[in-house]
Design a protein around this motif. Structure first.
Motif, PDB file in Angstrom:
ATOM      1  N   HIS A  18     -29.098  58.174  14.387  1.00  0.00           N
ATOM      2  CA  HIS A  18     -30.171  59.024  13.866  1.00  0.00           C
ATOM      3  C   HIS A  18     -29.622  60.331  13.325  1.00  0.00           C
ATOM      4  O   HIS A  18     -30.077  60.822  12.285  1.00  0.00           O
ATOM      5  CB  HIS A  18     -31.225  59.309  14.939  1.00  0.00           C
ATOM      6  CG  HIS A  18     -32.342  60.156  14.409  1.00  0.00           C
ATOM      7  ND1 HIS A  18     -32.476  61.493  14.716  1.00  0.00           N
ATOM      8  CD2 HIS A  18     -33.350  59.864  13.534  1.00  0.00           C
ATOM      9  CE1 HIS A  18     -33.524  61.988  14.089  1.00  0.00           C
ATOM     10  NE2 HIS A  18     -34.070  61.027  13.364  1.00  0.00           N
ATOM     11  N   PRO A  31     -35.056  62.233  20.943  1.00  0.00           N
ATOM     12  CA  PRO A  31     -36.397  61.623  20.920  1.00  0.00           C
ATOM     13  C   PRO A  31     -37.465  62.664  20.629  1.00  0.00           C
ATOM     14  O   PRO A  31     -37.291  63.859  20.894  1.00  0.00           O
ATOM     15  CB  PRO A  31     -36.551  61.052  22.335  1.00  0.00           C
ATOM     16  CG  PRO A  31     -35.174  61.008  22.904  1.00  0.00           C
ATOM     17  CD  PRO A  31     -34.405  62.096  22.255  1.00  0.00           C
ATOM     18  N   ARG A  32     -38.573  62.197  20.094  1.00  0.00           N
ATOM     19  CA  ARG A  32     -39.669  63.087  19.707  1.00  0.00           C
ATOM     20  C   ARG A  32     -40.274  63.813  20.902  1.00  0.00           C
ATOM     21  O   ARG A  32     -40.703  64.964  20.804  1.00  0.00           O
ATOM     22  CB  ARG A  32     -40.771  62.291  19.003  1.00  0.00           C
ATOM     23  CG  ARG A  32     -40.394  61.739  17.645  1.00  0.00           C
ATOM     24  CD  ARG A  32     -41.515  60.913  17.035  1.00  0.00           C
ATOM     25  NE  ARG A  32     -41.705  59.640  17.725  1.00  0.00           N
ATOM     26  CZ  ARG A  32     -42.653  59.359  18.594  1.00  0.00           C
ATOM     27  NH1 ARG A  32     -43.542  60.279  18.927  1.00  0.00           N
ATOM     28  NH2 ARG A  32     -42.744  58.165  19.159  1.00  0.00           N
ATOM     29  N   ALA A  79     -41.185  59.139  24.199  1.00  0.00           N
ATOM     30  CA  ALA A  79     -40.217  58.504  23.303  1.00  0.00           C
ATOM     31  C   ALA A  79     -38.859  58.377  23.970  1.00  0.00           C
ATOM     32  O   ALA A  79     -38.147  57.383  23.774  1.00  0.00           O
ATOM     33  CB  ALA A  79     -40.101  59.309  22.009  1.00  0.00           C
ATOM     34  N   LEU A 103     -36.734  54.993  24.525  1.00  0.00           N
ATOM     35  CA  LEU A 103     -35.370  54.876  24.023  1.00  0.00           C
ATOM     36  C   LEU A 103     -34.422  54.431  25.142  1.00  0.00           C
ATOM     37  O   LEU A 103     -33.536  53.591  24.918  1.00  0.00           O
ATOM     38  CB  LEU A 103     -34.919  56.212  23.445  1.00  0.00           C
ATOM     39  CG  LEU A 103     -33.683  56.186  22.550  1.00  0.00           C
ATOM     40  CD1 LEU A 103     -33.893  55.278  21.342  1.00  0.00           C
ATOM     41  CD2 LEU A 103     -33.334  57.596  22.091  1.00  0.00           C
ATOM     42  N   LEU A 123     -37.262  49.140  18.645  1.00  0.00           N
ATOM     43  CA  LEU A 123     -36.989  50.439  18.024  1.00  0.00           C
ATOM     44  C   LEU A 123     -38.031  50.782  16.964  1.00  0.00           C
ATOM     45  O   LEU A 123     -38.463  51.935  16.857  1.00  0.00           O
ATOM     46  CB  LEU A 123     -35.588  50.445  17.418  1.00  0.00           C
ATOM     47  CG  LEU A 123     -34.443  50.650  18.407  1.00  0.00           C
ATOM     48  CD1 LEU A 123     -33.101  50.402  17.726  1.00  0.00           C
ATOM     49  CD2 LEU A 123     -34.477  52.053  19.004  1.00  0.00           C
ATOM     50  N   ALA A 159     -40.566  53.872  17.620  1.00  0.00           N
ATOM     51  CA  ALA A 159     -40.359  55.002  16.697  1.00  0.00           C
ATOM     52  C   ALA A 159     -39.948  56.253  17.473  1.00  0.00           C
ATOM     53  O   ALA A 159     -40.626  57.288  17.421  1.00  0.00           O
ATOM     54  CB  ALA A 159     -41.620  55.258  15.872  1.00  0.00           C
ATOM     55  N   PHE A 168     -37.591  58.490  17.209  1.00  0.00           N
ATOM     56  CA  PHE A 168     -37.076  59.681  16.542  1.00  0.00           C
ATOM     57  C   PHE A 168     -38.102  60.256  15.563  1.00  0.00           C
ATOM     58  O   PHE A 168     -39.074  59.602  15.206  1.00  0.00           O
ATOM     59  CB  PHE A 168     -35.780  59.343  15.803  1.00  0.00           C
ATOM     60  CG  PHE A 168     -34.683  58.830  16.705  1.00  0.00           C
ATOM     61  CD1 PHE A 168     -34.104  59.653  17.645  1.00  0.00           C
ATOM     62  CD2 PHE A 168     -34.247  57.509  16.619  1.00  0.00           C
ATOM     63  CE1 PHE A 168     -33.095  59.184  18.489  1.00  0.00           C
ATOM     64  CE2 PHE A 168     -33.242  57.031  17.438  1.00  0.00           C
ATOM     65  CZ  PHE A 168     -32.669  57.865  18.386  1.00  0.00           C
ATOM     66  N   HIS A 185     -36.714  58.224  10.044  1.00  0.00           N
ATOM     67  CA  HIS A 185     -35.700  57.196   9.806  1.00  0.00           C
ATOM     68  C   HIS A 185     -35.613  56.122  10.892  1.00  0.00           C
ATOM     69  O   HIS A 185     -34.554  55.521  11.092  1.00  0.00           O
ATOM     70  CB  HIS A 185     -34.314  57.844   9.631  1.00  0.00           C
ATOM     71  CG  HIS A 185     -34.237  58.805   8.490  1.00  0.00           C
ATOM     72  ND1 HIS A 185     -34.551  60.140   8.621  1.00  0.00           N
ATOM     73  CD2 HIS A 185     -33.899  58.621   7.190  1.00  0.00           C
ATOM     74  CE1 HIS A 185     -34.388  60.748   7.449  1.00  0.00           C
ATOM     75  NE2 HIS A 185     -34.008  59.841   6.560  1.00  0.00           N
ATOM     76  N   ASN A 186     -36.712  55.865  11.577  1.00  0.00           N
ATOM     77  CA  ASN A 186     -36.664  54.876  12.652  1.00  0.00           C
ATOM     78  C   ASN A 186     -36.372  53.474  12.127  1.00  0.00           C
ATOM     79  O   ASN A 186     -35.653  52.701  12.778  1.00  0.00           O
ATOM     80  CB  ASN A 186     -37.976  54.894  13.437  1.00  0.00           C
ATOM     81  CG  ASN A 186     -38.087  56.129  14.295  1.00  0.00           C
ATOM     82  OD1 ASN A 186     -37.391  56.269  15.288  1.00  0.00           O
ATOM     83  ND2 ASN A 186     -38.971  57.048  13.912  1.00  0.00           N
ATOM     84  N   ALA A 207     -33.233  51.230  13.226  1.00  0.00           N
ATOM     85  CA  ALA A 207     -33.475  49.929  13.851  1.00  0.00           C
ATOM     86  C   ALA A 207     -32.680  48.830  13.162  1.00  0.00           C
ATOM     87  O   ALA A 207     -32.078  47.968  13.816  1.00  0.00           O
ATOM     88  CB  ALA A 207     -34.968  49.596  13.817  1.00  0.00           C
TER      89      ALA A 207
END
Length: 242
Positions: free
Chosen positions: A105, A121-122, A126, A130, A156, A160, A162, A165-166, A170
């Motif tokens: 990421h 992670p968000r 998340a 992860l 992944l 989602a 991040f 760009h997930n 993935a």
């Protein structure tokens, strides 16, 4: 009680046999069509094709020729940047999958997200998801390696984890797992191109994985048996052998 997190999929109708058939087809391409003659250039070509296809799935409008020339749009350049570094992460994914995913990421989102969000992670939910994906990567299992790659890819996308760009992460993780688990050690298959060629089915079955319960997950796994067969045929080895 089984400690194998992938044990559930082995009993699904058509899944074990589908992955066995897909692996047989992959082995024909990778071995019978000249694995002994492969070169770093073939691997680089496979990675480039995969980066282009993954970028298109993420919304890029660049052609393969533009990506090859280095004139693709921002999404395409992100995918190429990640592809360039991807195989160096093989030992990291084996030992520290969380670190490998975070690095993927970071490479993809550099310049897009603030530095403090790169590889992170968000939120706490998340982060938990992860960590669960990381456990799926390293857990001992009797499931086919292809199935593990398919499951990690879907988890992944669904999680989602991040801030951006997930999908690209993935698909990169899927390719890297196929290399790490010995299915395609030189990364000559192009799973991203297979998903692009089967785009409607790919996107529909990913939605099914997220929202369709056990039936949706079953459908995703059946889809990936077809996609992996197509990924082998998309290899630059095929053109080389013809």
């Amino acid at each position: 009680m089984s400690t194998d997190p992938h044990a559930w999929l082995v009993s699904l109708e058509g899944v074990p046999s589908g992955f066995t058939a897909a692996r047989d087809g992959i082995d024909v391409v990778l071995r019978d069509r000249g694995l002994r003659r492969t070169s770093p250039e073939l691997t680089a070509e496979s990675l480039l094709r995969g980066a282009h296809a993954s970028a298109v799935l993420e919304g890029s409008t660049s052609t393969l020729a533009e990506v090859r020339a280095g004139t693709g749009d921002e999404i395409a350049m992100v995918a190429v940047r990640l592809a360039t570094e991807l195989l160096s992460l093989m030992p990291v994914l084996r030992r520290q999958p969380l670190q490998a995913l975070a690095r993927m990421h970071t490479v993809a989102a550099r310049g897009v997200l603030p530095d403090e969000m790169l590889g992170r992670p968000r939120d706490e939910e998340a982060a938990l998801k992860l960590r669960a994906v990381a456990e799926l990567i390293t857990a001992p299992t009797e499931a086919p390696a292809l199935a593990v790659a398919a499951v990690v890819h879907a988890y992944l996308v669904a999680a989602a984890p991040f801030g951006s760009h997930n999908g690209i992460v993935a698909r990169a993780a899927e390719r890297l797992l196929l290399a790490v688990k010995g299915v395609d050690e030189k990364s000559l298959m192009v799973p991203e191109a297979a998903h692009l060629a089967l785009r409607a089915e790919y996107e529909s079955n990913l939605r099914g994985w997220s929202h369709g319960g056990q039936a949706g997950r079953h459908a995703w796994l059946i889809y990936t048996t077809e996609a992996y067969a197509a990924a082998a045929e998309a290899s630059p080895l095929v053109r080389e052998a013809e």
